[in-house]
Design a protein around this motif. Sequence first.
Motif, PDB file in Angstrom:
ATOM      1  N   ILE A 210    -146.495 -90.375-104.375  1.00 55.79           N
ATOM      2  CA  ILE A 210    -146.715 -90.911-105.724  1.00 55.79           C
ATOM      3  C   ILE A 210    -145.711 -90.317-106.704  1.00 55.79           C
ATOM      4  CG2 ILE A 210    -148.366 -91.054-107.624  1.00 55.79           C
ATOM      5  CD1 ILE A 210    -150.607 -91.049-105.572  1.00 55.79           C
ATOM      6  N   VAL A 211    -145.498 -89.011-106.607  1.00 61.50           N
ATOM      7  CA  VAL A 211    -144.539 -88.354-107.507  1.00 61.50           C
ATOM      8  C   VAL A 211    -143.138 -88.896-107.272  1.00 61.50           C
ATOM      9  CG1 VAL A 211    -143.467 -86.153-108.073  1.00 61.50           C
ATOM     10  CG2 VAL A 211    -145.936 -86.277-107.745  1.00 61.50           C
ATOM     11  N   ALA A 212    -142.754 -89.108-106.013  1.00 59.10           N
ATOM     12  CA  ALA A 212    -141.428 -89.658-105.721  1.00 59.10           C
ATOM     13  C   ALA A 212    -141.275 -91.071-106.246  1.00 59.10           C
ATOM     14  CB  ALA A 212    -141.181 -89.641-104.213  1.00 59.10           C
ATOM     15  N   ALA A 213    -142.392 -91.807-106.357  1.00 60.48           N
ATOM     16  CA  ALA A 213    -142.335 -93.169-106.890  1.00 60.48           C
ATOM     17  C   ALA A 213    -142.341 -93.208-108.415  1.00 60.48           C
ATOM     18  CB  ALA A 213    -143.510 -93.994-106.360  1.00 60.48           C
ATOM     19  N   MET A 214    -142.775 -92.121-109.075  1.00 63.52           N
ATOM     20  CA  MET A 214    -142.912 -92.121-110.527  1.00 63.52           C
ATOM     21  C   MET A 214    -141.865 -91.265-111.240  1.00 63.52           C
ATOM     22  SD  MET A 214    -145.484 -94.126-110.819  1.00 63.52           S
ATOM     23  CE  MET A 214    -145.861 -93.960-112.552  1.00 63.52           C
ATOM     24  N   SER A 215    -141.231 -90.348-110.538  1.00 69.97           N
ATOM     25  CA  SER A 215    -140.279 -89.429-111.168  1.00 69.97           C
ATOM     26  C   SER A 215    -138.866 -89.726-110.694  1.00 69.97           C
ATOM     27  CB  SER A 215    -140.644 -87.980-110.830  1.00 69.97           C
ATOM     28  OG  SER A 215    -139.641 -87.089-111.273  1.00 69.97           O
ATOM     29  N   PRO A 216    -137.936 -90.031-111.584  1.00 68.01           N
ATOM     30  CA  PRO A 216    -136.546 -90.242-111.159  1.00 68.01           C
ATOM     31  C   PRO A 216    -135.931 -89.004-110.509  1.00 68.01           C
ATOM     32  CG  PRO A 216    -136.899 -91.090-113.374  1.00 68.01           C
ATOM     33  CD  PRO A 216    -138.124 -90.326-113.011  1.00 68.01           C
ATOM     34  N   TRP A 217    -136.327 -87.827-110.960  1.00 65.00           N
ATOM     35  CA  TRP A 217    -135.764 -86.607-110.388  1.00 65.00           C
ATOM     36  C   TRP A 217    -136.156 -86.472-108.916  1.00 65.00           C
ATOM     37  CZ3 TRP A 217    -132.176 -83.131-111.626  1.00 65.00           C
ATOM     38  CH2 TRP A 217    -132.158 -81.917-110.937  1.00 65.00           C
ATOM     39  N   GLN A 218    -137.439 -86.638-108.623  1.00 60.96           N
ATOM     40  CA  GLN A 218    -137.887 -86.551-107.238  1.00 60.96           C
ATOM     41  C   GLN A 218    -137.340 -87.706-106.410  1.00 60.96           C
ATOM     42  OE1 GLN A 218    -139.477 -84.056-105.857  1.00 60.96           O
ATOM     43  NE2 GLN A 218    -139.631 -82.926-107.786  1.00 60.96           N
ATOM     44  N   ALA A 219    -137.190 -88.871-107.025  1.00 61.79           N
ATOM     45  CA  ALA A 219    -136.681 -90.029-106.290  1.00 61.79           C
ATOM     46  C   ALA A 219    -135.222 -89.830-105.893  1.00 61.79           C
ATOM     47  CB  ALA A 219    -136.834 -91.289-107.137  1.00 61.79           C
ATOM     48  N   VAL A 220    -134.407 -89.261-106.778  1.00 60.96           N
ATOM     49  CA  VAL A 220    -133.001 -89.078-106.437  1.00 60.96           C
ATOM     50  C   VAL A 220    -132.840 -87.996-105.376  1.00 60.96           C
ATOM     51  CG1 VAL A 220    -132.363 -87.316-108.150  1.00 60.96           C
ATOM     52  CG2 VAL A 220    -130.708 -89.047-107.479  1.00 60.96           C
ATOM     53  N   LEU A 221    -133.713 -86.986-105.389  1.00 61.10           N
ATOM     54  CA  LEU A 221    -133.669 -85.983-104.329  1.00 61.10           C
ATOM     55  C   LEU A 221    -134.065 -86.588-102.987  1.00 61.10           C
ATOM     56  CD1 LEU A 221    -135.234 -82.868-106.125  1.00 61.10           C
ATOM     57  CD2 LEU A 221    -132.813 -83.430-105.799  1.00 61.10           C
ATOM     58  N   ALA A 222    -135.063 -87.475-103.010  1.00 61.47           N
ATOM     59  CA  ALA A 222    -135.464 -88.144-101.769  1.00 61.47           C
ATOM     60  C   ALA A 222    -134.384 -89.106-101.290  1.00 61.47           C
ATOM     61  CB  ALA A 222    -136.782 -88.893-101.987  1.00 61.47           C
ATOM     62  N   ALA A 223    -133.711 -89.772-102.217  1.00 64.30           N
ATOM     63  CA  ALA A 223    -132.662 -90.719-101.833  1.00 64.30           C
ATOM     64  C   ALA A 223    -131.453 -90.008-101.258  1.00 64.30           C
ATOM     65  CB  ALA A 223    -132.253 -91.554-103.042  1.00 64.30           C
ATOM     66  N   LEU A 236    -135.392-102.736 -95.279  1.00 62.86           N
ATOM     67  CA  LEU A 236    -136.655-102.015 -95.383  1.00 62.86           C
ATOM     68  C   LEU A 236    -136.522-100.585 -94.864  1.00 62.86           C
ATOM     69  CD1 LEU A 236    -139.195-104.782 -94.261  1.00 62.86           C
ATOM     70  CD2 LEU A 236    -138.616-104.050 -96.586  1.00 62.86           C
ATOM     71  N   VAL A 237    -135.693-100.414 -93.836  1.00 64.36           N
ATOM     72  CA  VAL A 237    -135.488 -99.075 -93.290  1.00 64.36           C
ATOM     73  C   VAL A 237    -134.574 -98.261 -94.197  1.00 64.36           C
ATOM     74  CG1 VAL A 237    -134.564 -97.779 -91.340  1.00 64.36           C
ATOM     75  CG2 VAL A 237    -135.902 -99.853 -90.941  1.00 64.36           C
ATOM     76  N   LEU A 238    -133.506 -98.875 -94.681  1.00 63.00           N
ATOM     77  CA  LEU A 238    -132.545 -98.148 -95.511  1.00 63.00           C
ATOM     78  C   LEU A 238    -133.150 -97.715 -96.848  1.00 63.00           C
ATOM     79  CD1 LEU A 238    -129.324-100.286 -94.899  1.00 63.00           C
ATOM     80  CD2 LEU A 238    -129.990 -98.156 -93.778  1.00 63.00           C
ATOM     81  N   LEU A 239    -134.033 -98.547 -97.402  1.00 66.91           N
ATOM     82  CA  LEU A 239    -134.608 -98.261 -98.715  1.00 66.91           C
ATOM     83  C   LEU A 239    -136.003 -97.669 -98.619  1.00 66.91           C
ATOM     84  CD1 LEU A 239    -133.530-101.480-100.649  1.00 66.91           C
ATOM     85  CD2 LEU A 239    -132.338 -99.296-100.516  1.00 66.91           C
ATOM     86  N   ALA A 240    -136.444 -97.306 -97.415  1.00 68.04           N
ATOM     87  CA  ALA A 240    -137.806 -96.807 -97.243  1.00 68.04           C
ATOM     88  C   ALA A 240    -138.125 -95.601 -98.121  1.00 68.04           C
ATOM     89  CB  ALA A 240    -138.049 -96.482 -95.765  1.00 68.04           C
ATOM     90  N   PRO A 241    -137.235 -94.613 -98.277  1.00 66.47           N
ATOM     91  CA  PRO A 241    -137.596 -93.444 -99.107  1.00 66.47           C
ATOM     92  C   PRO A 241    -137.792 -93.769-100.585  1.00 66.47           C
ATOM     93  CG  PRO A 241    -135.759 -92.932 -97.643  1.00 66.47           C
ATOM     94  CD  PRO A 241    -135.935 -94.415 -97.610  1.00 66.47           C
ATOM     95  N   ILE A 242    -137.247 -94.874-101.054  1.00 66.99           N
ATOM     96  CA  ILE A 242    -137.300 -95.154-102.497  1.00 66.99           C
ATOM     97  C   ILE A 242    -137.933 -96.504-102.807  1.00 66.99           C
ATOM     98  CG2 ILE A 242    -135.298 -93.705-103.009  1.00 66.99           C
ATOM     99  CD1 ILE A 242    -133.633 -96.303-103.130  1.00 66.99           C
ATOM    100  N   GLN A 243    -138.595 -97.122-101.837  1.00 62.56           N
ATOM    101  CA  GLN A 243    -139.198 -98.436-102.098  1.00 62.56           C
ATOM    102  C   GLN A 243    -140.233 -98.360-103.217  1.00 62.56           C
ATOM    103  OE1 GLN A 243    -140.777-100.201 -98.559  1.00 62.56           O
ATOM    104  NE2 GLN A 243    -138.779-100.578 -97.635  1.00 62.56           N
TER     105      GLN A 243
END
Length: 642
Positions: A210-223, A236-243
């Motif tokens: 949820i945090v990775a989906a709501m926070s740009p900071w966590q999302a860019v670290l996951a990406a 779907l596989v390539l974008l799975a961490p940031i869908q």
Amino acid sequence: MFIGPVFTREVTIAPRRERTFIARAVYGGLLLLLISTAWLVMTGTQVITDTGDFSRFGASLFSLMAPLQMVMMLFLSAILAASAVAQEKDRKTLLLLLLTHLSNSELVLGKLLSSLLEVLTFLLISLPIFMLTALLGGVSYPQIIRVLLVTLFGMLACGSVGSCVALWRDKTFQAIAATALILVLWLGCWQAIGVFFPDSQWFGVPVSSIVAAMSPWQAVLAAARPVIEERSLSPLVLLAPIQGYLITFAAITVLINGIAIFMVRIWNPSRELRQGTPEEDTWRKEAVAARLKREEAEKKAARGQLDNSANPYENLEHNLMAQESEHPDLHPEAANSEKGRFKMDASISAAPGKVRHVWDNPIIWREICTHAYGRKMFIIRLVYFLLFLMCAYALHLVFVQHAAPTLMQMAGPMLPFLILSMLLLNAQAVTSLTSERDGGTFNLLLVSDITPKEFVYGKLGGTFYNMKEVAFFPMLLCFYLYWQGALTGSNLMFLLIGLWVLYFFAAMVGVHIGMQYSNTRSAVATSLGIVFFLFIGIATCMWIMIAFSGSFEAQLQPFLAFVIGGGIGLYVSLGARNPSSAIALASFACPLATFYAITSLLLGQPHWVFFSIVGAYLFTSIAMLIPAIDEFDVATGRTTID
């Protein structure tokens, strides 16, 4: 184009500006300079033996550049969108746009995308440069695509927030401050949720997702992290961490713009054009009617049409005596004396209520005693106080979890809060000047008997008075560090004095830029950009030093390009329009002193940090203050130099 003529105009005229191409070249050059500096630091202190070293360098460099660009893009998009709309409102040109045949969607989306056009080109420029890092190894192309998508969707959402807030609020400072506080509060809340509930689940979904989906900071670290299944070409596989992030921020962008489109003609025209209360309207109507009756009676008396024994002012006196207790300026004697008539006319024209006496310095009086920056400033103070509580609690947890926390652990919760406080101070200072220009009062002040000292000191004093909470709360955090034993008494004194020198520098930059730039958007972007990029540059240098080397004493040569480039950029921003030898010296001394302060801090020498920071930034502030007073006419454009 389908977005409307506002965006079409910006696309058409943007290539005609020289600064468009200069800005693109500078941004690309900065990214390449960052890569080169990191490589020089690594090769100057370490031995490269195999391709694995290249891969580790590429991965570390990418993990630095991805969040750094994301932070810069979010800041630029939010501030540029807010200042673009606020400029239209301050100059009253938004009213003209509302009178045209533009639909609400064309107006809102056109202003949003036209303000983000330059930032979008920066993102495109970064694409080939990021691709170069993949040649070093340790980074795949899907990682780069994911990072750019996270940055793009974050830019659109942050720009939408800035545009919507600026359409809602009437004052430029309120729009900029509210935008910055909303973004920091959003990021801080989700960061805190990720820390406090690391292994929990909400509605069957892990909190980390949820945090990775709501926070740009966590999302860019996951990406930026590699995925095992990246060899698959399935989106779907390539974008799975940031869908989840892409879906969430696309919905947020649509929702915010939908609100702005629906409310743009409800929020505007400005609500500053308020009607009086029913009691005030009734009194004014009676007073005007009484005056008309008096004037008509005087005309008839002059023509001999009235009996001299009649009292043509009987009704007038009766009406005015009834209002005497509430409006003492309207006295019954107004019917029988020229002075009284003048007082009644002035009372009818004046605003009702208690008379406020202006101080000897009307500039500082206006800044302190009026609602010059809107009537909802308490909301900004309340949100800032909430951020202070969050920062204080996060700092408290650091001491709970670590008996002897390191410098980086303590700086984690404090540094964003300190940067935000200086940005708010700077925004208050620069908008105090731009609001005068856009409101048409700046030229009136220039032809008055107000001295340059009254003007400059009045603006500075008003800035610190209105932002007193912004400067006070970070000091409390410093005293908390002293209470916990993390600072000695001398270090506390160094920290407080250095903090106030930086506050004075931030405020003086705002006044200096506001006096030189007549365009609100350019002034706000330049002023806030100087403060923001200064601290982002400091954080970046510290990260490179720690990540790629452990020898802090011998790193001047790799960072020399950064120091020279920073000096050139600072001089262009501060002294291009009003050059002086003092500003030129200060522009090149500040980056050098800052680099020396960073190395001294990492080496555990706080006294040298204090002397270098205070000396460099206090000298720079004075170098801007003296010309602002002694060369006031030139700085404000009232007099030009042939």
